[in-house]
Design an enzyme around this catalytic site. Structure first.
Site, PDB file in Angstrom:
ATOM      1  N   CYS A   2       5.314  44.028 -31.211  1.00  0.00           N
ATOM      2  CA  CYS A   2       4.020  44.640 -31.578  1.00  0.00           C
ATOM      3  C   CYS A   2       3.535  45.586 -30.316  1.00  0.00           C
ATOM      4  O   CYS A   2       4.396  45.648 -29.535  1.00  0.00           O
ATOM      5  CB  CYS A   2       2.733  43.494 -31.584  1.00  0.00           C
ATOM      6  SG  CYS A   2       3.357  42.172 -32.706  1.00  0.00           S
TER       7      CYS A   2
HETATM    8  N1  GLN Z   1       6.926  37.072 -32.608  1.00  0.00           N
HETATM    9  C1  GLN Z   1       5.665  37.882 -32.983  1.00  0.00           C
HETATM   10  C2  GLN Z   1       5.126  37.370 -34.292  1.00  0.00           C
HETATM   11  O1  GLN Z   1       5.982  37.509 -35.221  1.00  0.00           O
HETATM   12  C3  GLN Z   1       6.145  39.263 -32.967  1.00  0.00           C
HETATM   13  C4  GLN Z   1       4.959  40.058 -33.018  1.00  0.00           C
HETATM   14  C5  GLN Z   1       4.759  40.359 -31.486  1.00  0.00           C
HETATM   15  O2  GLN Z   1       5.296  41.246 -30.904  1.00  0.00           O
HETATM   16  N2  GLN Z   1       3.591  39.799 -31.170  1.00  0.00           N
HETATM   17  O3  GLN Z   1       3.931  37.192 -34.430  1.00  0.00           O
END
Ligand code: GLN
Length: 247
Positions: A2
């Site tokens: 993100c």
């Molecule tokens: N692992 C996180 C999610 O699916 C990916 C998004 C992020 O980078 N926070 O919420």
């Protein structure tokens, strides 16, 4: 992965923080520095802001791309605050695209965001999660790595840990179990902004009375400074942010 952004300083409209030629809104469809972790950030977004000094934050989250939410465009122009945390989500494969999985996660005066992924989730960190009170596990915001990270950080904050210490402890504990994880965390109480870099991008823009920590710079201002990897940054408005090595 993100993108996220935290701001402390004089009251500004949220629109001013997500705009800019390469601002967070543009980063939702054309991020510049994802380091191989996904392509766009279109699985929802959230903004948290403090309506008055000392007041708990207000949140607005949606499970649609930031660019697709006409209500956000109008809200972002009208909401001004001295402390803001904005996040755009790119869901990790297998994790649900729902509003409750979007940062910022919140409790009381705290807002939290995670930019990255926990490798081997959920098995790699199951033992760490088992240290949480059962009720915390029963009331997770969402069945995602980011929500578990928030529960781990929140547990430490509830027992009196300083924001930087809470983030550092969780990053090191998770990295120990899931070494290839990307763990850029961000936390604010409206006065202090703390963030980690762990295999992902983060830049600082410090002004005379403000500070911004962002996954990517929103423009070409030469004052943007990249944060080295494996650092904990703790910032308050108008002071030089401190960066210390993690681990
Ligand atoms: N692992 C996180 C999610 O699916 C990916 C998004 C992020 O980078 N926070 O919420």
């Amino acid at each position: 992965m993100c993108r996220h952004l935290g701001y402390l300083g004089p009251a500004v409209p949220v629109a001013g923080l997500v705009g800019g030629p390469r601002g967070l809104l543009t980063q939702t469809w054309a991020p510049a520095d994802m380091r191989g972790g996904g392509t766009v950030n279109a699985d929802g977004f959230g903004v948290g802001w403090y309506p008055a000094p000392g007041a708990d934050p207000v949140r607005y989250r949606r499970a649609v791309p930031m660019w697709a939410d006409a209500s956000f465009a109008s809200l972002a122009g009208a909401v001004t605050s001295t402390a803001v945390l904005v996040a755009a989500r790119s869901a990790t494969v297998g994790m649900p695209v729902v509003e409750t999985a979007c940062a910022p996660f919140a409790e009381g005066r705290w807002l939290f965001s995670h930019n990255g992924v926990v490798r081997g989730w959920p098995d790699s960190v199951a033992d760490l999660a088992s240290t949480l009170p059962t009720t915390d596990l029963m009331t997770l915001d969402a069945p995602t790595d980011s929500a578990v990270l928030w529960a781990l950080v929140r547990h430490r904050l509830r027992t009196g840990a300083a924001p930087g210490d809470a983030l550092a402890e969780v990053v090191l504990a998770v990295a120990d179990r899931a070494p290839d994880s990307r763990l850029n965390l961000m936390l604010t109480d409206g006065t202090t902004l703390a963030a980690t870099t762990w295999w992902h991008s983060l830049s600082v823009l410090a002004g005379p009375d403000s500070v911004v920590l962002a996954s990517e710079p929103w423009d070409d201002d030469p004052l943007w400074t990249p944060v080295d990897d494996r650092r904990l940054v703790v910032a308050t408005a108008g002071t030089t942010p401190s960066a210390t090595a993690l681990g």
